[in-house]
Design a protein around this motif. Structure first.
Motif, PDB file in Angstrom:
ATOM      1  N   ASP A 285      31.194  41.465  43.126  1.00 14.35           N
ATOM      2  CA  ASP A 285      29.844  41.678  43.052  1.00 14.35           C
ATOM      3  C   ASP A 285      29.441  42.014  41.348  1.00 14.35           C
ATOM      4  N   PRO A 286      28.163  41.963  40.836  1.00 14.18           N
ATOM      5  CA  PRO A 286      27.910  41.810  39.711  1.00 14.18           C
ATOM      6  C   PRO A 286      28.108  42.962  38.757  1.00 14.18           C
ATOM      7  N   GLY A 287      28.385  44.108  39.363  1.00 14.29           N
ATOM      8  CA  GLY A 287      28.814  45.459  38.547  1.00 14.29           C
ATOM      9  C   GLY A 287      30.121  45.296  38.159  1.00 14.29           C
ATOM     10  N   SER A 288      30.967  44.805  39.308  1.00 16.51           N
ATOM     11  CA  SER A 288      32.514  44.641  39.185  1.00 16.51           C
ATOM     12  C   SER A 288      32.621  43.589  38.441  1.00 16.51           C
ATOM     13  N   LYS A 289      32.048  42.577  38.389  1.00  9.59           N
ATOM     14  CA  LYS A 289      32.319  41.244  37.683  1.00  9.59           C
ATOM     15  C   LYS A 289      32.312  41.404  36.210  1.00  9.59           C
TER      16      LYS A 289
ATOM     17  N   LEU B 166      34.553  43.766  46.089  1.00 12.12           N
ATOM     18  CA  LEU B 166      34.534  42.318  46.355  1.00 12.12           C
ATOM     19  C   LEU B 166      33.395  42.122  47.402  1.00 12.12           C
ATOM     20  N   VAL B 167      32.954  40.816  47.395  1.00 10.26           N
ATOM     21  CA  VAL B 167      31.920  40.297  48.316  1.00 10.26           C
ATOM     22  C   VAL B 167      32.519  39.647  49.279  1.00 10.26           C
ATOM     23  N   LYS B 168      32.447  39.878  50.538  1.00 12.04           N
ATOM     24  CA  LYS B 168      33.078  39.018  51.490  1.00 12.04           C
ATOM     25  C   LYS B 168      32.306  37.755  51.955  1.00 12.04           C
TER      26      LYS B 168
END
Length: 452
Positions: free
Chosen positions: A50-54, A78-80
């Motif tokens: 997701d944007p923050g994790s990226k 993670l984005v499933k």
């Protein structure tokens, strides 16, 4: 990276290039995320986040990897494939020989759920602890409350602090009307009474927003006072409505179950305390008042007379004591029955109270005998009071079986400080009683003096 251990590992396994491009993933990772293998291989691992994790992965995770060669327990989301988030913990290590970064992915959903449950439990415990403290505080405050006003003020104060309200108001029912007894009401006189709010069986919430449809007048008044909302809590004990608590909030418009639970608990405690205080007051009244007529009984008359003698002596003011007896009361009972006789006594007690001055005390000493204590009354004042009583009591009394013409005979005993020696209460009553019998002997329905 082939082998049974890779395919059956109970965690996600990902291999990427040193630049972060996915080279291989195991079936567990694909099962968790819902991707096909061809949707992942050749794709930057950062694009699965997701944007923050990226942002964290690209600016922090990769830098640490290149500097230290490994990272541990990094929380990423993670984005499933279906777009749903998958909270994860990852451990990564650089394999310089293979030119790869090997990453182990653990699902953190259960851990996050557990942490949330712990946080929720902690908050619940803190809320419970705070609730207990508030209830203890209000219990302490109520414990020293002796009047409705004491209870109302304590309740308003505790509720204002407990709910961070800007203002609180406790209104109690008096003569079928709600009267402000504790706290402050910022809407007093600014909005017409709303019957539904005054009689609500449960906690009612009114917000100042334009969407308020049930109580638009109250909403407009709230906006005018720069208030966001109010709550109305009924105060009920044993099915009897005692009043309401109103909390006014400057900003709050959302209320959770813990708010209502505490509000309900405080309301019940306040209602029970009001009932206790009123019962104690009623018991105290009954202990010192005649149960038939409601005037002072012998005990209260003796206490009042003792104080009256002392005050008369200290202030050098006269004191008059009147002994009153109903004329031919036995004949009334014989002709109309004892139940009617009781009604006559009740009516005469009421008339006696209206015949004396506002500060005078009227009591029933037994049977058809009454006493009036008139502080500051000299001979002319006492005679005037007695004449007024005689006139009022001689007026006909209408009963179910006819009309009764009753009268009283009055004996007056005077104490004149500086002239007379200070008497005891019993001496004044005995002298007034003797004067009353003088009135009886001289034709009844009159007053006589017996000076000291």
């Amino acid at each position: 990276m082939n082998g049974d251990w890779f395919r059956s590992a109970p965690c996600g396994l990902v291999a990427t290039t040193l630049d972060g491009e996915v080279v291989e993933v195991n079936p567990t990772f694909l099962s968790w995320t819902g991707y096909r293998l061809d949707e992942v291989v050749g794709r930057p691992f950062a694009q699965l986040l997701d944007p923050g994790s990226k942002l964290f992965y690209e600016t922090r995770h990769m830098q640490v990897m290149h500097l230290q060669g490994e990272v541990h327990e990094i929380a990423l989301t993670l984005v499933k494939a279906d777009g749903a988030p998958m909270p994860s913990l990852i451990n990564s290590a650089r394999d310089d020989e293979a030119g790869l970064i090997r990453t182990v992915v653990f699902s953190a959903a259960e851990r996050i759920r557990y942490e949330r449950e712990l946080l929720s439990a902690r908050r619940a415990a803190e809320t419970s602890e705070e609730r207990v403290r508030i209830l203890q505080d209000v219990s302490t405050a109520f414990g020293v409350s002796a009047t409705d006003e004491d209870v109302a003020e304590s309740f308003a104060s505790v509720a204002r602090e407990a709910f961070s309200a800007r203002e609180t108001a406790v209104l109690l029912i008096q003569d079928d009307e709600l009267v402000l007894v504790g706290g402050t009401n910022p809407l007093e006189g600014k909005v017409a009474p709303i019957p539904e709010l005054r009689t609500t069986p449960e906690v009612a919430v009114v917000t100042a927003g334009p969407e308020e449809k049930d109580f638009p007048q109250v909403a407009a008044a709230l906006r005018a006072e720069r208030l966001a909302s109010l709550t109305v809590t009924p105060l009920v004990a044993d099915g009897v409505r005692l009043g309401i608590l109103v909390c006014f909030f400057a900003r709050r418009t959302e209320f959770d179950s813990s708010f209502f639970d505490l509000l309900d608990a405080l309301g019940r405690q306040a209602s029970q305390t009001l009932t206790r205080v009123r019962l104690q007051r009623r018991l105290a009244f009954l202990a010192l008042h005649d149960q038939l007529t409601g005037v002072a009984n012998r005990q209260l008359l003796e206490l009042t007379l003792d104080d009256a003698i002392r005050h008369a002596t200290d202030r050098n003011e006269p004191l008059a004591v009147m002994f009153l007896d109903v004329d031919d009361f036995k004949g009334i009972n014989d002709a109309f029955g004892h139940a009617t006789g009781d009604l006559v006594l009740i009516e005469l007690a009421t008339r006696l109270q209206s015949g004396v001055r506002s500060d005078d005390v009227v009591g029933r000493i037994g049977g058809d005998e009454f006493v009036a204590i008139c502080a500051g009354a000299d001979d002319p004042a006492a005679a005037s009071i007695a004449s007024r009583i005689l006139e009022i009591c001689s007026q006909p009394i209408v009963v179910a079986d006819g009309i009764i013409s009753a009268s009283v005979s009055i004996g007056i005993s005077l104490y004149r400080p500086g002239v007379d020696e200070a008497p005891t209460p019993e001496q004044l009553l005995v002298r007034a009683d003797a004067a009353m019998y003088d009135s009886k002997r001289h034709g009844k329905n009159r007053h006589s003096f017996n000076g000291v």
